[in-house]
Design an enzyme around this catalytic site. Structure first.
Site, short mmCIF file in Angstrom:
data_model
loop_
_atom_site.label_atom_id
_atom_site.label_comp_id
_atom_site.label_asym_id
_atom_site.label_seq_id
_atom_site.Cartn_x
_atom_site.Cartn_y
_atom_site.Cartn_z
N ALA A 7 4.53 4.13 2.80
CA ALA A 7 4.08 2.88 2.17
C ALA A 7 4.32 1.74 3.16
O ALA A 7 4.98 1.92 4.19
CB ALA A 7 4.86 2.63 0.88
N LYS A 8 3.75 0.59 2.88
CA LYS A 8 3.99 -0.58 3.72
C LYS A 8 3.56 -1.81 2.93
O LYS A 8 2.71 -1.71 2.04
CB LYS A 8 3.16 -0.49 5.01
CG LYS A 8 3.67 -1.34 6.15
CD LYS A 8 4.78 -0.67 6.94
CE LYS A 8 5.33 -1.59 8.02
NZ LYS A 8 6.24 -0.85 8.92
N GLY A 9 4.13 -2.96 3.28
CA GLY A 9 3.74 -4.19 2.60
C GLY A 9 3.71 -5.35 3.57
O GLY A 9 4.21 -5.25 4.69
N ASP A 45 10.50 -5.38 8.59
CA ASP A 45 9.52 -5.18 9.65
C ASP A 45 9.40 -6.54 10.36
O ASP A 45 10.34 -7.35 10.30
CB ASP A 45 8.18 -4.69 9.06
CG ASP A 45 7.22 -4.18 10.13
OD1 ASP A 45 7.46 -3.08 10.66
OD2 ASP A 45 6.24 -4.88 10.44
N VAL A 93 0.86 -1.19 0.00
CA VAL A 93 0.00 0.00 0.00
C VAL A 93 0.89 1.24 0.00
O VAL A 93 1.82 1.35 0.80
CB VAL A 93 -0.93 0.03 1.24
CG1 VAL A 93 -1.77 1.30 1.25
CG2 VAL A 93 -1.84 -1.19 1.26
#
Ligand code: NDP
Length: 424
Positions: free
Chosen positions: A113-115, A154, A68
């Protein structure tokens, strides 16, 4: 109105927390920027991918993956990749939104952003984990690039996973791109100091808060939840500064010793046994007792939603530091506020990781590498400056540190939107 139709009501999760936080911040934004707030309450882009892999026994397995990009007004997307069985689209959306705010709080030129992949990586062999990482990277390739979107580690991802991501992206592009991923091994353009950077930022921001509250870190009692990338480094740095680490917790349970735990011995035990519980020189306590341990400083460095209202009522500490993203529920936040507990919010406290990721990206792009002392000195300065700006704003306006940090970050993002304008 801020809940996109593709998110079902029962799966709002942390996205709802983010929206509540924005609601609390909106009245404090400048009158000029406030009308642009809805730009923050919708992610710009969300990609859902299927990640099929061949398991070692020849069977095929499917995992759901996400990336995202919440906001790219201030620069390319930046944010970690999480491998965890509880990952959902809503969680990744919230984490990407917190990245937008965090990057602006420390003023690094990135968007948010992050996934993540919905998988329990502990059930996979190393070869399966590599296949999963490479397939996921290929599926989100269309979003990635050193000037587009730059992943990082992460929960349950580390420098090996980042190396596979960098390699897969580079193979698909037909060129070597070091700057596409941060948190890489040093041998692959990683930055000195990155491993400890988030824990170091947690430590530096706590020192700054303690100074202002008249508390001495030397001799202070510290309890740390989460003993991974963030929690382990933070616990070690507190111990090195003379603090007494009185309790630690991972997903296996909690250990405590009021006279102080040996952090190095706890780490060695966890490396051997794969868990903290049962570590020598400590009492293994019920996980639920962790939050009511007698401590001056609590570091939450595991997951979201750990500090519920019931937990917030039981905390003895004067300072709660959010090493994790979103560990405090909005209701618990109000209780901590009423009880006079100083909360150093995630978007400030854990920004050390992305700050050194920024340094890593700068070093990769310029192909010129800095010493660890240079990196730590720059990190400490950025963390101290961000802390001072947030603290002073909170005092001046009579608002909690979280609100002050969000005002600082959101105003920077909205100002970028204002000057860029809407297209067309
Ligand atoms: P890791 O996977 O390295 O470590 C997570 C730790 O939390 C592990 O010790 C894990 O235990 C423990 N844990 C997980 N669930 C629970 C639970 N329910 N109760 C107690 N302990 C639990 O992740 P990171 O350290 O990278 O990330 C931790 C948090 O920090 C996340 O919120 C992440 O988003 C945030 N963060 C991380 C950054 C980074 O640079 N890595 C940067 C900024 C924020 P076990 O190993 O037993 O599963």
């Amino acid at each position: 109105a801020h809940i996109p139709s593709y998110l079902s009501a029962e799966h709002l999760g942390p996205w709802e927390t983010f929206l509540v936080q924005i609601d609390r911040v909106e009245p404090h934004l400048s009158a000029e920027l406030r009308p642009l707030t809805p730009l923050l309450t919708r992610p710009m882009r969300a990609l859902i991918v299927n990640v099929p892999i061949r398991l070692d026994d020849g069977e095929m397995a499917h995992f759901e993956g996400y990336r995202v990009q919440h906001n790219l007004a201030r620069g390319p997307g930046k944010g970690g990749i999480r491998f965890h069985p509880d990952v959902t689209l809503a969680e990744v959306m919230a984490l990407s939104a917190w990245m937008t705010v965090k990057n602006a709080v420390v003023n690094v030129p990135f968007g948010g952003a992050k996934g993540g992949v919905r998988v329990d990586p502990k059930q996979l062999s190393l070869a399966e984990l590599e296949r999963l990482t490479r397939r996921y990277t290929s599926e989100i390739h269309i979003l990635l690039g050193q000037d587009k979107d730059i992943p990082a580690p992460d929960i349950n991802t580390n420098e090996q996973v980042m190396a596979w991501m960098m390699d897969t992206y580079s193979m698909n592009e037909g060129r070597t791109s070091m700057g596409v991923v941060t948190g890489k091994p040093i041998s692959l353009g990683g930055s000195l100091g990155r491993k400890d950077a988030t824990g170091r930022g947690v430590f530096v921001s706590t020192v700054e808060a303690a100074k202002r509250l008249g508390m001495d870190i030397n001799g202070a009692r510290v309890a740390v939840q989460g003993f991974g990338n963030v929690g382990e480094a933070a616990a070690r740095l507190f111990a090195e500064a003379g603090a007494r680490v009185v309790a630690l917790q991972d997903s296996s349970g909690a250990i405590a010793n009021p006279s102080g735990l040996d952090v190095h011995a706890a780490k060695a035990w966890r490396q051997q046994q794969g868990r903290l519980s049962g570590a020598p020189g400590a009492e293994t306590i019920d996980a639920d007792r962790f939050w009511s341990v007698e401590a001056d400083i609590l570091v939450a460095a595991a997951m979201e939603n750990q500090i519920t209202p019931a937990v917030a009522e039981r905390i003895h500490a004067r300072i709660l530091v959010e090493g994790a993203n979103g560990p405090t529920t909005p209701e618990a936040d109000l209780i901590l506020q009423e009880r006079g507990i100083t909360v150093i919010p995630d978007v400030l406290a854990n920004a050390g990781g992305v700050t050194v990721s920024y340094f890593e990206w700068v070093q990769d792009i310029s192909a010129f590498f800095w010493t660890e002392d240079e990196i730590n000195a720059r990190l400490d300065r950025i963390m101290r400056e961000a802390f001072t700006a947030v603290w002073d704003a909170a005092r001046a306006k009579g608002i909690p540190l979280r609100t002050a940090a969000f005002v600082l970050g959101c105003e920077r993002v909205l100002l970028a939107h204002k000057v860029r304008g809407l297209y067309p």
